[in-house]
Scaffold this motif. Structure first.
Motif, PDB file in Angstrom:
ATOM      1  N   VAL A   1      -4.954   5.107  -5.993  1.00  0.00           N
ATOM      2  CA  VAL A   1      -4.804   4.275  -7.188  1.00  0.00           C
ATOM      3  C   VAL A   1      -3.371   4.445  -7.705  1.00  0.00           C
ATOM      4  O   VAL A   1      -2.997   5.524  -8.160  1.00  0.00           O
ATOM      5  N   LEU A   2      -2.559   3.410  -7.583  1.00  0.00           N
ATOM      6  CA  LEU A   2      -1.150   3.466  -7.982  1.00  0.00           C
ATOM      7  C   LEU A   2      -0.939   2.700  -9.282  1.00  0.00           C
ATOM      8  O   LEU A   2      -1.441   1.579  -9.439  1.00  0.00           O
ATOM      9  N   GLU A   3      -0.154   3.293 -10.177  1.00  0.00           N
ATOM     10  CA  GLU A   3       0.115   2.634 -11.453  1.00  0.00           C
ATOM     11  C   GLU A   3       0.870   1.324 -11.244  1.00  0.00           C
ATOM     12  O   GLU A   3       0.719   0.376 -12.007  1.00  0.00           O
ATOM     13  N   SER A   4       1.659   1.265 -10.163  1.00  0.00           N
ATOM     14  CA  SER A   4       2.433   0.043  -9.889  1.00  0.00           C
ATOM     15  C   SER A   4       1.511  -1.140  -9.585  1.00  0.00           C
ATOM     16  O   SER A   4       1.887  -2.298  -9.792  1.00  0.00           O
TER      17      SER A   4
ATOM     18  N   CYS B   1      -4.784 -10.209 -10.783  1.00  0.00           N
ATOM     19  CA  CYS B   1      -5.662  -9.569  -9.784  1.00  0.00           C
ATOM     20  C   CYS B   1      -5.256  -9.956  -8.365  1.00  0.00           C
ATOM     21  O   CYS B   1      -5.194  -9.108  -7.465  1.00  0.00           O
ATOM     22  N   ALA B   2      -4.987 -11.234  -8.162  1.00  0.00           N
ATOM     23  CA  ALA B   2      -4.624 -11.718  -6.835  1.00  0.00           C
ATOM     24  C   ALA B   2      -3.274 -11.161  -6.398  1.00  0.00           C
ATOM     25  O   ALA B   2      -3.066 -10.853  -5.218  1.00  0.00           O
ATOM     26  N   ARG B   3      -2.354 -11.035  -7.363  1.00  0.00           N
ATOM     27  CA  ARG B   3      -0.999 -10.570  -7.047  1.00  0.00           C
ATOM     28  C   ARG B   3      -0.977  -9.074  -6.752  1.00  0.00           C
ATOM     29  O   ARG B   3      -0.314  -8.626  -5.818  1.00  0.00           O
ATOM     30  N   ARG B   4      -1.716  -8.278  -7.541  1.00  0.00           N
ATOM     31  CA  ARG B   4      -1.599  -6.815  -7.458  1.00  0.00           C
ATOM     32  C   ARG B   4      -2.580  -6.168  -6.483  1.00  0.00           C
ATOM     33  O   ARG B   4      -2.262  -5.152  -5.876  1.00  0.00           O
ATOM     34  N   PHE B   5      -3.793  -6.706  -6.370  1.00  0.00           N
ATOM     35  CA  PHE B   5      -4.831  -6.025  -5.595  1.00  0.00           C
ATOM     36  C   PHE B   5      -4.980  -6.688  -4.224  1.00  0.00           C
ATOM     37  O   PHE B   5      -5.552  -7.770  -4.106  1.00  0.00           O
TER      38      PHE B   5
ATOM     39  N   TYR C   1     -11.718   0.767  -4.810  1.00  0.00           N
ATOM     40  CA  TYR C   1     -10.655   1.585  -4.228  1.00  0.00           C
ATOM     41  C   TYR C   1     -11.201   2.955  -3.811  1.00  0.00           C
ATOM     42  O   TYR C   1     -10.864   3.474  -2.752  1.00  0.00           O
ATOM     43  N   ARG C   2     -12.047   3.546  -4.680  1.00  0.00           N
ATOM     44  CA  ARG C   2     -12.631   4.844  -4.350  1.00  0.00           C
ATOM     45  C   ARG C   2     -13.527   4.731  -3.115  1.00  0.00           C
ATOM     46  O   ARG C   2     -13.538   5.588  -2.242  1.00  0.00           O
TER      47      ARG C   2
END
Length: 329
Positions: free
Chosen positions: A312-315, A263-267, A305-306
């Protein structure tokens, strides 16, 4: 020690007498010596109720341990607290005048994006000084009718002069924005508002914090008069990890597969958004009747995000995207 407890406050002889009487009676009822907290409570009890009609009163309920901030920002908050604590000695006894007709006030600017901890930091400084926080939303003070904004602001400053608290001006850009070239009566009036507030802040004897989402929007004439400027950047990955862990707390059961590092890395979210996601995920876990897992976290992040209007990116979401969407539905 008792003198140090009330050092940040501005008190006249009558206020000191009243505070001493109330603090002594409080301690006597509980059959113990007068403490620093008794004095602070007695001083706060004298605060003007008038300001509460113009600003939102916040009873500080957070401390330094609740903040997840870079060291430089923490240092600036510490400087604001020490200036408030020692201003009577430095500006009063030692007569170290700041010049330019300045009063004995302390003015700070907290600059950073929404959700980066500006209001919470003001609350922490207020708690450190044993004061209450009064939040003024400047966007609601600004009035379309000429002359009304100054009247609204004057009422706030008059009431604030009677209160031993910290005044937080939220969305300061609304009034402290750069003065524009005068093209019509509206521009001239906006510039008069800015000039009035500049002068009023200079003569203010209290402690004021202004927040802005973009420091570059503020008038240079105003920024020159600031005592402390604290920058609130978006949290980096280690700070986001600490925020996720802190916002989820210690009481809620967590699933073994909960990956907060992911969560910390991606968001890349601010602290306020992480807190909102944590609360949403907790409700989803309560409804599901099982420990908090990645499904609830991802559903909560998708909702956030909405709300923020972000793609919203799959990456970013990786293997959790479909599960999160299903949980969200």
């Amino acid at each position: 020690a008792l003198a140090d407890a009330v050092a940040p406050y501005r008190l006249d002889a009558e206020q000191v007498r009243k505070a001493a009487v109330v603090a002594t009676r409080t301690a006597a009822l509980e059959r113990r010596p007068v403490g620093a907290d008794d004095l602070r409570a007695a001083v706060r009890a004298q605060n003007s109720a008038g300001l509460e009609r113009l600003a939102r009163r916040v009873e500080p309920a957070v401390g330094w341990d609740d903040l997840v901030l870079p060291p430089a920002t923490r240092r600036q908050l510490g400087e604001l607290a020490l200036r408030a604590r020692h201003r009577e000695q430095v500006l009063g006894q030692w007569r170290m005048r700041p010049g330019g007709g300045r009063g004995r006030g302390v003015i700070a600017l907290f600059a950073g994006e929404s959700g980066t901890g500006k209001t919470m930091s003001a609350e922490v400084v207020a708690a450190e000084l044993g004061m209450e926080l009064y939040v003024v939303d400047l966007s609601t003070v600004v009035d379309k009718y000429i002359g009304e904004t100054e009247k609204n602001l004057e009422r706030i400053f008059v009431e604030a002069a009677e209160v031993n608290g910290i005044l937080l001006f939220d969305e300061a850009d609304a009034v402290f924005g750069k003065r524009s070239q005068v093209k019509d009566a509206h521009d001239r009036h906006a510039n008069v508002e800015s000039a009035y507030l500049l002068q009023r802040m200079e003569s203010f004897d209290g402690i004021a914090v202004l927040t802005t989402n973009l420091r570059a929007n503020l008038d240079e004439a105003f920024t020159r008069r600031l005592d402390v400027v604290a920058e609130f950047p978006m949290p980096d990955e280690p700070q986001r990890l600490a925020l996720w862990d802190r916002c989820l707390g210690t009481e809620m059961p967590r699933d073994g597969g909960l990956d907060l590092a992911f969560c910390a890395r991606r968001f890349e979210l601010a602290g306020g958004s992480i807190r909102a996601c944590a609360v949403t995920a907790a409700y989803l876990a309560a409804e599901a009747g099982r420990p908090l897992g990645m499904e609830q976290i991802v559903s909560a992040v998708l909702q956030e995000y909405r709300k923020l209007g972000r793609l919203v990116l799959e990456s970013e979401f990786g293997p959790w995207l479909d599960g999160g969407r299903a949980g969200d539905a």
